[in-house]
Motif scaffolding. Structure first.
Motif, PDB file in Angstrom:
ATOM      1  N   GLU A   1       4.356  46.951  38.947  1.00 16.47           N
ATOM      2  CA  GLU A   1       5.712  47.452  39.153  1.00 16.47           C
ATOM      3  C   GLU A   1       5.704  48.787  39.891  1.00 16.47           C
TER       4      GLU A   1
ATOM      5  N   HIS B   1       8.700  43.720  45.841  1.00  9.62           N
ATOM      6  CA  HIS B   1       9.079  43.285  44.499  1.00  9.62           C
ATOM      7  C   HIS B   1       7.828  43.021  43.671  1.00  9.62           C
ATOM      8  N   ARG B   2       7.885  43.342  42.380  1.00 13.97           N
ATOM      9  CA  ARG B   2       6.738  43.159  41.496  1.00 13.97           C
ATOM     10  C   ARG B   2       6.240  41.722  41.486  1.00 13.97           C
TER      11      ARG B   2
END
Length: 74
Positions: free
Chosen positions: A22, A31-32
């Motif tokens: 993250e 995005h993670r």
């Protein structure tokens, strides 16, 4: 397989920087879940994404790809 080699290198370098997926994603503007897919070898990054990754990891494309080649040859 080159995707798996890239995945292993990315995971190792991210962990060396002591970043969660993250945190890494936030810093790289990714995005993670995409970072997770990269680290599992499910996705291949674009040149733009590779550039973002190198900025967060304090490296350059040449060094990153050299590490991937070494991993792939092992």
């Amino acid at each position: 397989m080159i995707n798996k080699s890239f995945a292993n290198v990315l995971r190792r370098l991210r962990k060396e920087k002591q970043l969660s997926q993250e945190q890494f994603g936030f810093q790289a503007d990714l995005h993670r879940t995409y970072v997770s897919q990269l680290e599992r070898g499910l996705k291949s990054p674009s040149l733009t994404t590779l550039h973002k990754i190198t900025l967060v990891l304090d490296t350059n494309l040449t060094e990153l790809m050299s590490l991937v080649e070494q991993e792939n040859d092992a």
